[in-house]
Design an enzyme around this catalytic site. Structure first.
Site, PDB file in Angstrom:
ATOM      1  N   SER A  90       3.952   2.485   8.337  1.00 11.75           N
ATOM      2  CA  SER A  90       3.797   1.232   7.234  1.00 11.75           C
ATOM      3  C   SER A  90       4.939   1.163   6.594  1.00 11.75           C
ATOM      4  O   SER A  90       5.609   2.077   6.070  1.00 11.75           O
ATOM      5  CB  SER A  90       2.564   1.693   6.259  1.00 11.75           C
TER       6      SER A  90
ATOM      7  N   HIS B  36       0.701  -1.077  -0.105  1.00  9.35           N
ATOM      8  CA  HIS B  36      -0.065  -0.156   0.125  1.00  9.35           C
ATOM      9  C   HIS B  36       0.947   1.231  -0.051  1.00  9.35           C
ATOM     10  O   HIS B  36       0.282   2.286  -0.305  1.00  9.35           O
ATOM     11  CB  HIS B  36      -1.103   0.038   1.124  1.00  9.35           C
TER      12      HIS B  36
ATOM     13  N   ASP C 168       1.238  -7.827   2.212  1.00  2.63           N
ATOM     14  CA  ASP C 168       1.366  -6.173   1.873  1.00  2.63           C
ATOM     15  C   ASP C 168       2.832  -5.828   1.735  1.00  2.63           C
ATOM     16  O   ASP C 168       3.283  -5.354   2.658  1.00  2.63           O
ATOM     17  CB  ASP C 168       0.587  -5.442   2.948  1.00  2.63           C
TER      18      ASP C 168
HETATM   19  N1  ARG Z   1      -4.379   0.246   7.352  1.00  2.00           N
HETATM   20  C1  ARG Z   1      -3.226   0.232   6.674  1.00  2.00           C
HETATM   21  C2  ARG Z   1      -2.415   1.553   7.186  1.00  2.00           C
HETATM   22  O1  ARG Z   1      -3.100   2.624   7.372  1.00  2.00           O
HETATM   23  C3  ARG Z   1      -3.334   0.522   5.080  1.00  2.00           C
HETATM   24  C4  ARG Z   1      -3.890  -0.573   4.356  1.00  2.00           C
HETATM   25  C5  ARG Z   1      -4.420  -0.461   3.139  1.00  2.00           C
HETATM   26  N2  ARG Z   1      -5.269  -1.549   2.566  1.00  2.00           N
HETATM   27  C6  ARG Z   1      -6.475  -1.088   2.110  1.00  2.00           C
HETATM   28  N3  ARG Z   1      -7.060  -2.132   1.873  1.00  2.00           N
HETATM   29  N4  ARG Z   1      -6.887   0.029   2.168  1.00  2.00           N
HETATM   30  O2  ARG Z   1      -1.031   1.502   7.046  1.00  2.00           O
END
Ligand code: ARG
Length: 720
Positions: free
Chosen positions: A654, A84, A219
């Site tokens: 992330s 992501h 991811d």
């Molecule tokens: N929740 C994750 C973060 O903020 C991002 C995940 C991205 N995936 C998604 N399905 N939008 O680090």
């Protein structure tokens, strides 16, 4: 006094010792914290964690793009980060013919790597305390003028410090303006895409699984940073550039993990607000968050409806959709958890304790009643602001149209110089290019229809742009009916010159104010923006200024009151370390969540052809054949896909490396769990978990699915 503050800063960080909670500044890990890390299992010296002069782990960690973390994993500048985090670059590199988003991409040689214009990574070079310098500059500034003056002061200091150097310098504020540190970074602008799994691995589970555990998302994405042939940070892509040679890179452990193992995370957490007051939580849970969630929900539906119809639209909108969806779910969950854990009552208790402590200190007289009155004054207008920013300006056409206000102002100003006008024109041109690249008319038209109706329905009628709605009613009909807004939106999209390439080009090559001012899209955007600017923005500015001054004072008191106890500054996109353990948890009575998820779970969730839960055929084949190679987890007799730890992280982390006690890479942090979505404001010692990709799953996908042995060979694998 100033001196005292600097000394205090060091003291508190030296005294930070509580595990799990805390995002510690890398250069201020004190003896107590360090010995706690050792007690928890750490096998490295302090100098190996961070050193200004010698090579240390911090040299393998980068700020990736605008808001993620990545780590160097080979002597040739190979970077691991999240899927992501690379998403926007993967989408930009994709086309219908080369759909890397859908199919994945693996460079089998360096020649095949893909340049990513606009992407850069930054290495941290040094950190200096500049608190005294900043406070000196602020000494004659009135408290409620600080918010308007401080950004300029910090920018000027940063510019001065970087002048004539090859570095980027940024001064960051800590403890709500009670401390300031200056960070020097080296930025590399030639970063190339090396590998990515298909989205059905990298985003497996989609938004349904986002922010949730158990989790089966692979991811990750892989990039490489390049430098010029003579070893300098390159400012752009050049074919003659060579792979970056790092001071330190992370070995990759495939030894596996156990519940309770030590885990440490480096990275660039973006923001937390752990000293938010009860008044802030009230505004957030009652107005700001629910409004944002409603509006995003409506916009996302409009986008998704078009994305599922056409793969080209999907590529075009994917990255912006993911960003909007990510924080739509976050803010919804945040509200629920803040209420469930009654964080407001916790804060009220802390505030009462502060008041007791401050009783004999006139400096803090009426602090909370002043904070309350700042919120009371602003609250009646808060909804309108969210409805403008997340609603009206949530239409990309409206956002672009509103940005042309600067061009309008410059063209209308008879005393503006030709140079200023040309600058405004050039800015408008580049905003147009960005806008048109991501514009999908069908979804945007529906967004405009819906958000103008929601604004009318939900915002206090006294705060609406009256003339706009009167005219809308006169020209298109009943304001209670959907079709009124649909007819209006259709008209805007059919007639605006902003969506007609010929008309836009004719306009921008020789812009005249009159044709801009009568453009329907521009007029619409302006009606809402002007309504806010003329009537409510002064309340907002005043609120922000007062709130800053009051919170600055509150934190000054907290620092004094809690001298000697565990304190760490809020996240602000500066490098931090957090430490904790791999750990299972119980989300609610009667339920226990294991610390790992495996490929077995991918099969359980897999739905052929589903938008979120499809998986590549090749992956299914590998799972059926149990072809796991050296990536198998013996205990699970399966590949471990993800695991959870107690580490304290947030958005911006992330892509962060999850390291074992020896500083070897065991995973990549990529999410937080739903039960602790109030984490920006309050860390929950029982429930908070960081969701990590197991690096063995990453290697399994690269090797077995991608066939990119070249990348595996580049790594330093630790097997025993
Ligand atoms: N929740 C994750 C973060 O903020 C991002 C995940 C991205 N995936 C998604 N399905 N939008 O680090």
């Amino acid at each position: 006094m100033k001196k005292l503050i600097t000394v205090l800063f060091i003291t508190i960080c030296f005294l930070s010792s509580k595990a799990d909670e805390g995002m510690f500044l890398v250069h201020l890990i004190g003896e107590k914290t360090y010995s706690d890390m050792v007690k928890r299992g750490l096998k490295l010296s302090k100098e190996q964690l961070y050193s200004m002069n010698k090579n240390s782990i911090k040299d393998a960690i980068v700020l990736f793009g605008g808001g993620c973390t990545a780590e160097v994993v080979s002597k040739e500048g190979l970077l691991f980060t999240n899927h992501h985090c690379g998403y926007d670059n993967i989408a930009s590199a994709s086309s219908l013919e080369h759909n890397y988003l859908r199919d994945g991409f693996w460079a089998k040689s360096k020649q095949e790597e893909i340049a990513c214009p606009g992407l850069s990574v930054q290495f941290l070079v040094k950190i200096e305390d500049v608190t005294e310098k900043v406070l000196e500059k602020l000494k004659d500034v009135k408290p409620n003028e600080i918010t308007s003056k401080l950004p300029g002061i910090l920018m000027e200091m940063s510019a001065k410090a970087s002048e004539g150097t090859e570095f980027d310098v940024r001064v960051s504020s800590f403890f709500k303006g009670n401390q300031f540190l200056q960070f020097t970074y080296q930025r590399y602008k030639d970063v190339r895409l090396v590998g990515t799994p298909p989205e059905s691995i990298g985003k497996f589970g989609g938004d349904t699984d986002n922010w949730e555990w158990p989790r089966h998302t692979g991811d990750f994405s892989i990039f490489r940073v390049y430098m010029s042939a003579d070893g300098k940070a390159s400012t752009e892509y050049k074919s003659t550039n060579v792979p970056y040679q790092p001071k330190h890179f992370l070995p990759v452990s495939i030894k596996g993990l156990n519940d309770g193992d030590y885990a440490m995370i480096y990275g660039y957490p973006g923001s937390t607000n752990r000293y938010e007051t009860s008044y802030g939580i009230k505004l957030k849970t009652e107005i700001d968050n629910p409004s944002l969630v409603n509006l995003r929900d409506a916009r996302l539906k409009c986008m998704l409806a078009e994305m599922v119809k056409d793969p080209a639209v999907k590529i075009k909108l994917a990255s912006s959709y993911a960003g909007i969806a990510n924080y739509w779910k976050f803010f919804d969950g945040e509200t629920k958890q803040l209420l469930k854990h009654n964080v407001m009552a916790q804060k009220q208790k802390e505030e009462a304790a502060f008041e007791t402590w401050a009783k004999t200190k006139p400096d803090y007289d009426n602090l909370f009643s002043n904070i309350k009155s700042a919120y009371d004054t602003w609250t009646p207008f808060a909804k309108g602001r969210v409805y403008l920013n997340e609603g009206i300006l949530g239409s990309p056409l409206m956002a672009f149209a509103a940005s042309l206000k600067t061009l309008d102002a410059s063209l209308s100003n008879t005393t503006a110089s030709a140079e200023d006008k040309n600058k405004a024109i050039a800015n408008a041109k580049s905003s147009y290019d960005r806008f048109i690249k991501g514009e999908n008319i069908a979804s945007d038209k529906n967004i405009l229809a819906i958000v103008t109706k929601m604004f009318h329905n939900d915002v206090n009628p006294a705060q609406q742009p009256t003339e706009f709605y009167t005219q809308l009613n006169a020209s298109y009909g009943d304001l209670e009916k959907d079709e009124t807004y649909q007819k209006f939106a259709k008209d805007v999209f059919e007639n605006t010159m902003l969506l007609n390439a010929d008309k836009w080009n004719a306009f921008i090559s020789n812009p005249d104010v009159a044709s801009l001012q009568k453009d329907l899209a521009y007029k619409t955007a302006l009606a809402f923006v002007t309504n806010f600017n003329n009537n409510y923005s002064k309340f907002y500015t005043e609120f922000v200024a007062n709130n800053y001054a009051l919170n600055n004072k509150y934190l000054k008191g907290v620092l004094e009151m809690k001298k000697g106890s565990t304190l760490y500054p809020d996240a602000n996109q500066t490098m931090r370390i957090s430490y904790g353990n791999v750990k299972s948890y119980s989300p609610k009575d009667g339920v226990k969540f294991k610390e790992v998820c495996t490929l077995k779970g991918v099969m359980e969730k897999y739905i052929l052809g589903n938008y979120e839960f499809d998986a590549p055929t090749k992956l299914i084949e590998l799972i059926n054949a149990k072809d796991y190679g050296q990536y198998i987890d013996k205990k699970a007799n399966d590949v471990v896909v993800t695991f959870i730890t107690t580490n304290d992280i947030t958005g911006g982390n992330s892509g962060s490396p999850v390291l074992n006690a020896k500083g070897e890479l065991i995973g990549l942090a990529f999410d937080g769990n739903y039960e602790a979505l109030s984490h920006k404001i309050a860390f929950d010692g029982d429930l908070n978990r960081t969701i990590c990709l197991d690096v063995r799953y990453l290697l399994f996908v690269v090797d077995k699915l991608g066939g990119a042995k070249n990348l595996i060979d580049e790594l330093l694998l630790v097997k025993n």
